[in-house]
Design a protein around this motif. Sequence first.
Motif: not given
Length: 182
Positions: A128-144
Amino acid sequence: MGNFYVSVSFKGVDSQKLLAALATVKDDVYVSASHGDWVTIVSEALDTQDQSVIDSYGEAGSEGGFNAVSVLNHNSDFLSVDVYENGVRVGEYNSCPGNFNPDAKPEDLLPRVKNAEAFSELAREGRQMQVLELLQAREEFTDPDELHQKLVDALGLPPCSVGAGYRYVKRGECGDSWISAA
């Protein structure tokens, strides 16, 4: 040129039952083999990347207590992921919401999530926490492509959903685990 695809994965639905339900759909649809609790579909209409079409599949497929997750990858530039529950879209993620806006402000190019908890509720045990961290990352670019793979792992989605779109499946580029609903 990057990936262009849309897939919708359904939790708790048997692939044979899904095939039977899709028999009335006037669209060319392919259904993946079951992977745990999940089955993925791709269709010609989904490949248009029209959000109303994506919603129609997600909403219809999640009625009756099921969950659905749609994934749109546009040219490997951005990833849009939606969660559906009981016929309603309950969670949204877009890695670059300002992608098509030539006047986008810097904040419009940052990932945006709406109701991340809807995603984490579908996560595998302990993820659960891994999913939240992935989606809430505020990086300028996340490789889709990389993000989709990480979400597949954390949510337990079928691995065949990564890179799978109607045209790829139809051309036989996604293995032989797909069944035509036609």
